[in-house]
Write a protein that holds these residues in place. Structure first.
Motif, short mmCIF file in Angstrom:
data_model
loop_
_atom_site.label_atom_id
_atom_site.label_comp_id
_atom_site.label_asym_id
_atom_site.label_seq_id
_atom_site.Cartn_x
_atom_site.Cartn_y
_atom_site.Cartn_z
N LEU F 88 61.85 31.85 104.12
CA LEU F 88 60.48 31.60 103.65
C LEU F 88 60.42 30.22 103.03
N ASP F 89 59.48 29.39 103.50
CA ASP F 89 59.23 28.09 102.89
C ASP F 89 57.80 28.05 102.38
N LEU F 90 57.67 27.63 101.15
CA LEU F 90 56.34 27.56 100.51
C LEU F 90 56.09 26.13 100.04
N ASP F 91 55.04 25.51 100.58
CA ASP F 91 54.64 24.20 100.03
C ASP F 91 54.07 24.40 98.62
N VAL F 92 53.85 23.31 97.94
CA VAL F 92 53.17 23.43 96.65
C VAL F 92 51.83 24.11 96.89
N GLY F 93 51.57 25.15 96.12
CA GLY F 93 50.32 25.89 96.32
C GLY F 93 50.37 26.92 97.43
N GLY F 94 51.50 27.03 98.07
CA GLY F 94 51.60 27.95 99.20
C GLY F 94 51.74 29.40 98.78
N ILE F 95 51.35 30.29 99.67
CA ILE F 95 51.41 31.73 99.40
C ILE F 95 51.58 32.50 100.71
N ILE F 96 52.39 33.53 100.70
CA ILE F 96 52.31 34.53 101.78
C ILE F 96 51.31 35.54 101.29
N PRO F 97 50.21 35.66 101.98
CA PRO F 97 49.18 36.57 101.45
C PRO F 97 49.65 38.02 101.53
N MET F 98 48.88 38.87 100.93
CA MET F 98 49.15 40.31 100.83
C MET F 98 49.57 40.87 102.19
N HIS F 99 50.73 41.55 102.22
CA HIS F 99 51.21 42.11 103.48
C HIS F 99 52.18 43.25 103.18
N SER F 100 52.60 43.92 104.23
CA SER F 100 53.60 45.00 104.07
C SER F 100 54.48 45.05 105.31
N HIS F 101 55.64 45.71 105.14
CA HIS F 101 56.57 45.91 106.26
C HIS F 101 56.73 47.41 106.46
N ARG F 102 56.24 47.93 107.57
CA ARG F 102 56.27 49.38 107.83
C ARG F 102 57.70 49.91 107.97
N GLY F 103 58.65 49.03 108.30
CA GLY F 103 59.93 49.55 108.71
C GLY F 103 61.12 49.14 107.87
N ALA F 104 60.92 48.50 106.72
CA ALA F 104 62.07 48.02 105.98
C ALA F 104 61.73 47.72 104.54
N SER F 105 62.72 47.90 103.67
CA SER F 105 62.66 47.32 102.34
C SER F 105 63.11 45.87 102.45
N GLU F 106 62.71 45.05 101.48
CA GLU F 106 63.00 43.61 101.52
C GLU F 106 63.76 43.21 100.26
N LEU F 107 64.73 42.33 100.44
CA LEU F 107 65.48 41.78 99.31
C LEU F 107 65.33 40.26 99.41
N MET F 108 64.63 39.68 98.44
CA MET F 108 64.32 38.25 98.47
C MET F 108 65.24 37.50 97.52
N ILE F 109 65.91 36.46 98.03
CA ILE F 109 66.78 35.61 97.21
C ILE F 109 66.14 34.23 97.15
N VAL F 110 65.73 33.82 95.96
CA VAL F 110 65.09 32.50 95.82
C VAL F 110 66.18 31.42 95.90
N VAL F 111 65.98 30.43 96.76
CA VAL F 111 66.99 29.38 96.88
C VAL F 111 66.50 28.01 96.46
N GLN F 112 65.20 27.90 96.22
CA GLN F 112 64.66 26.61 95.78
C GLN F 112 63.34 26.87 95.05
N GLY F 113 63.14 26.19 93.94
CA GLY F 113 61.85 26.28 93.26
C GLY F 113 61.63 27.58 92.54
N ARG F 114 60.35 27.85 92.27
CA ARG F 114 59.98 29.08 91.56
C ARG F 114 58.95 29.84 92.38
N ILE F 115 59.15 31.12 92.49
CA ILE F 115 58.27 31.96 93.32
C ILE F 115 57.82 33.17 92.51
N THR F 116 56.51 33.39 92.49
CA THR F 116 55.96 34.61 91.89
C THR F 116 55.77 35.62 93.00
#
Lengths: 207, 207, 207, 207, 207, 207
Positions: F88-116
C-alpha cells in the motif's frame, strides 16, 4: 440375561466415556473459542428445537423489516455445526438495507410474497432478481446485499447460513450509528457533510 | 474524463484477472475434486436462483413423501459454499424412512402441518419431537433419523444442510435395494431370512 | 559461557511462552469444544503412547468380535490431530454388524486371518471384498459397512480413522437397543412387528 | 425519539448477545484448545495493535540474527485468524540457520538489504534465490529453509505466516540443544561422533 | 411393478446425477488441485483395496529399513479422505533416519519386534520411547523424528497419517543428497566442511 | 556405486510419483476449483519469487493511494497456501476508502510514515488507531475498514492476508460504480438522490 451382558460389552467403549461428540450444544455461559462455545454437559431433545419463528410478534422496525435469528446465541444446538437460520419478515414497502455477513454465505427461501434481492460482487457487478414464493437465492459470503418487498402484501423468507455465527454488518449502522468522526467518514466515503449529518441523526451516530 | 481513468486504475487488479473467486458456480460437465466442481467461467444472476421448489408437482412415492433437492448437482451455485437445501412434502401418513447424511448436519424448518422427527445418537439415545409450523429441528451429521407427518393434513418443511453435497443413505434401500447377498445381510443385521426376503421384494433387491 | 547466553537469546520467544502448540494432549477433565478438548498443561512421552492393544484380553461379545478403541477418550494424545485407531479382533464366525462412523473415514489393515468387508454407497451400490493379511480397505465416511471373519481361524485388523473422535452407530443397537417406540420403528423401517419385537428382546430395547 | 427506538429494535439480536464473534482476541491465561485460546471478554483497539517491531533493540545472537515474533503468544489478536508475522534482522554475515515451521507457510518480504533464502522440497530439490528490497519469497509449510544476509549492510525482512502459531524447529537446536543421546543422534543422522560432540558443546546439549 | 416405479421415484435425484460424492478416488492422470486430484469417473471395489504391504519383497536399503507407502499416489482411494498408511520394516540394526512430514501427524502401530521412536518438539524437548508389539505412538505433524529397531529380530510397524499426502523430508537427503552448495550448507548448519564432504559422498550430493 | 543404488531405493516412492504436493503453484490457464487453481506441472525457484513491489511506479489514483497486489492471480505460488500480500502506498492526503475483504483477515505492517486505520465490528463499534513505522494492525475478516495517510509525507505499508484470494469490495465502487439503479440504491442506503447522482458521476455508475 446373556443379552444384557452382551449389551454392556458391546457398548463398553461409549458408556465409559459419556462425552462422545456427535454434537456440541453451546454452553453459552462459558468463553467462546475460535471454533465456538464449549459443549453443554447434558442435553435433551429440547436443546435441538427452536420455536421463536412462529412467535407471531414480528413487529417490524423503521425499515419495515423484522429479523428473527436462530444463530448460536439464540439456538445453541447449531454450535460447531456450520449452519444456522433466520426468519425475515417484510411489511409492504419493507427492506433490509445494504448489509453483509463476514462469516457465512446465505441461502434465502421465499415463503410468502415477492422479494427483490441483490448482491454486488468484488468486481462491482450487480446481481439482482425478484423472487416468488418457493424460489431460492444464494448470496455469497462477505458481499454487500439487500432484500426488499417487491409486492403489495407482506413477504417473508427463511434465511439459512453456512455458519452458526454469520455476523451482520448493516451499512447505514456501520457508517452512521456510532462515533466514527464525520471527518473520517467523509474522507473514507466521499459523502457530503450534509448527507453524513442527516444520516447520523437518523441512525443515532455522534462525532 | 479523469473519473474514467481513475476508475480503470482503481479496478486494474481485478479487471485484468476476471477470475476473482467470490463464488464458484459449478461447471457440472467437468470432473469433481475433493473440494467440489471446477468453476463455471461466466455467470449471471440466474445461476444463483433455484425455482424447482414451487413446481407444484410434488407427487409423492411409496412412503408418501417427496424430496426436491437443491444440492450442487441441481443448484450449481452452492458449489464450494458449504450450504444447500431441499423441500420435503409429506402426504397424510407420509414418512421419510430411517436415513442418514454422511456429509452434513441438517436444519429442518417446518412450513406446513405437523412433523414428528427423531434421531439416534452414537450412544443409542433417541431424540424425538413433534414440530409445528415455524419450528426448527437440528439433526447432527451422519446419524440415523426419520421424519413423518404427525397431523391430519399435508405437511412440508424446508431442509437445509451444512454441505452442498450432503449425501443421503436411506436404510431400507441400502439394505434391501441392491445385490447385497441375503447371507451377508442376515449376518450383519440379525434380521430373519423371511424378513429379508420380503423387504428385498419391496425394494427391488436381488441376491 | 557465551554459548549459554546465545542459547537463551535464540530460544527467548519460546521459553517465555511455554504453550507453543505442537500438539494438544486432551485434558479430559475439561469441557470439550467443537475442535476438541482443551490441552493438558504438562505432558511427557507417556502421553503419546497407547498400550491397550496388546492387553491380550480380547474377550469377544455376542457377535464374536472385540473392538479396542484408541480414540481421544482412551488416547488423549490424538486430540486435535485428526487421527485415531482401534484394534479389531474377530473369533471364528465373528462379525462387526452393520454400522457407520459419522465423523471419519476408516482405513482397515488386516493383520491376521481373512476378513470380508463391505460398504454401501449413497446410490445403494454394494462394495465388498475378502481381504488377507497385509491388505488395506478404505471405508468412506458416514456409510454403512460391516466386517466379518471369512476364515477358519481368528482374524484381526487395525482400524485407523481420519478423526480423533469418529463416532460409531451400530445399526441393531440404534434401532433395537433403546426406547424408540415399536410404532415409530416399524413405520420408519417397514420391518414386521414380530421382527422388531424379537430384536428388541435381543438388544435390550423397550417401547 | 422514534429513531432511538428503531435503533434498539434493529440492534436487538446483537445487543442482547455481546459475544458476536467477529474476532477472538486470545485470553492467554486460559487453556488452549486445538483451535486456539478462548476469547478475551472485552477488547479495545489496543488489542489489535502490536508495536514491538520498532523497538530498536534488535540485538542479534550468535548467528547474527534477531527474530521479533508477533505470534499469538505475543500478539493475542491473531488468535483464530490464521495469520501472524515476525520481523527478521540480519547483521552483516548473519543467518537464520536451517529450520522449519510445522504449522504454516511463510511469505518473506525483504525491506532492507539483500537476503539469500533457500528451501528444500520433499523430493530433495533445492530452491534458492537472492532477494532485494521489496521482493517476496514464499516458503511452503513444513520444509527446511534458511535465510542469510547476502549484502554488505544490515538486512531485514517481514515474515508473515499462514497460522497464528507457526512453530519453529531450528535444526541445530533440535539436534544439539537438548538431551538427545549422542548414540541416537549419530545413528539417526550419520554424523561423526566428534562432530556431534562439538555441536552439542556449542548448542548446550547433553547426553 | 409398483415397486419398480417406486424405486425409480425414490432414487430419482441420485440416479440422474451419477456423481454423488461419497468418495473421490484420484484420477492420477489429471492435474492436482490444493484439495487433491480430480475424481475418477468410474470405480469398483478394487479401487478401495491396496495389497502391496504383503508383497514380501521388503528388501531394505542402506539404513536397513523399507517403507511401503499407501499414499494417494500409490492408493488413489484415499484422495480427499485425509488419511493414508505405510508399512515400515526394520532389519536388525535398521533405522529410519531423522525426518519429518510437512503435511500430517503420524500414528505408528508396532506389529513385530521392538522399535525405539523419538520426536523433538518446537521447544527442543526430546520425547523418546521403546515400543513393543501392539503399542502405539503418536508423532505430531512437522516435527523431526526417527525410528529404529531396538531388538534382536526384525521389527515392523504400520504407520498411519492424517493426510493422504503427508510428504517426507529425510534430513540427510535434504542436506546432503542434492546440489545445495557446501558453503550454504555449512553456514546454515555449522557442520564442519569435512563432515559435509563425507556425507555428500554418501548421499550423492554435489556442490 | 552402492550409494547410488541406495539413493534410488530410498527415493523410490517419490521419484516414481513426481507429483508430491509440497506446494501447488497455480496454473492460471486452468479453471479454478473451490480450493484454488490446479497445480502447474513444473516449477522453478522463480515461481516462488514476486518482484512487483519494488517497481517504483506506484502512481496513485484519485484517492491518492496505490495498491500492488500479490494475490494468487499475480503471484501463483500462494495458491492453496492460505496467505498473500499487497503493498500500500499513500501520497500525502491519500486514503484507501471504506472497503472490506470477504475472504481474509488482514495484517498491516506500516513501513513508512504514519497511517490511521479503522474498522467497524458487527455491533457497530469503531476501532481506530494511528500507527507509525513498524507497528502492526489486525483487521478481522469481512468488516468495513479504511486506511489514510496521517502524516505530512508519503506513507506505505505491507498488507498480508489469511487467504491467497482475499477479494476486495470498495464501498463507493460497489454502490456507485455500476448499474445498480438509483431507486434501489436510495432505498437500500437512505442516501439522498442528489448524493447518489453526484457519486455515480464520480465513480462511473449508470442507472
Amino acid at each position: 440375561m446373556i443379552f444384557i451382558i452382551f449389551l454392556l460389552t458391546l457398548l463398553s467403549h461409549s458408556t465409559t466415556n459419556a462425552s462422545v461428540l456427535d454434537f456440541c450444544v453451546a454452553d453459552l455461559s462459558s468463553s467462546q473459542t475460535p471454533s465456538g462455545y464449549p459443549c453443554k454437559k447434558s442435553v435433551t431433545i429440547n436443546d435441538f428445537v427452536y420455536s421463536n419463528f412462529n412467535s407471531g410478534n414480528t413487529s417490524t422496525n423503521f425499515f419495515k423489516f423484522s429479523i428473527t435469528p436462530a444463530f448460536v446465541n439464540q439456538f445453541p444446538a447449531v454450535n460447531g455445526l456450520g449452519l444456522s437460520a433466520a426468519k425475515l419478515d417484510l411489511d409492504v414497502g419493507g427492506i433490509i438495507p445494504m448489509h453483509s455477513h463476514r462469516g457465512a454465505s446465505e441461502l434465502m427461501i421465499v415463503v410468502q410474497g415477492r422479494i427483490t434481492a441483490g448482491f454486488i460482487s468484488s468486481d462491482n457487478t450487480v446481481f439482482i432478481k425478484t423472487l416468488s414464493k418457493g424460489q431460492i437465492l444464494v448470496l455469497p459470503q462477505g458481499l454487500l446485499h439487500f432484500q426488499y418487498n417487491a409486492g403489495r402484501n407482506k413477504a417473508s423468507a427463511y434465511l439459512t447460513f453456512s455458519s452458526e455465527n454469520p455476523g451482520s454488518q448493516v451499512l447505514d449502522l456501520a457508517l452512521f450509528g456510532n462515533n466514527l468522526s464525520s471527518a473520517n467518514l467523509i474522507k473514507s466515503t466521499l459523502l457530503d457533510p450534509a448527507q453524513v449529518k442527516k444520516l447520523k441523526a437518523i441512525f443515532g451516530g455522534s462525532g
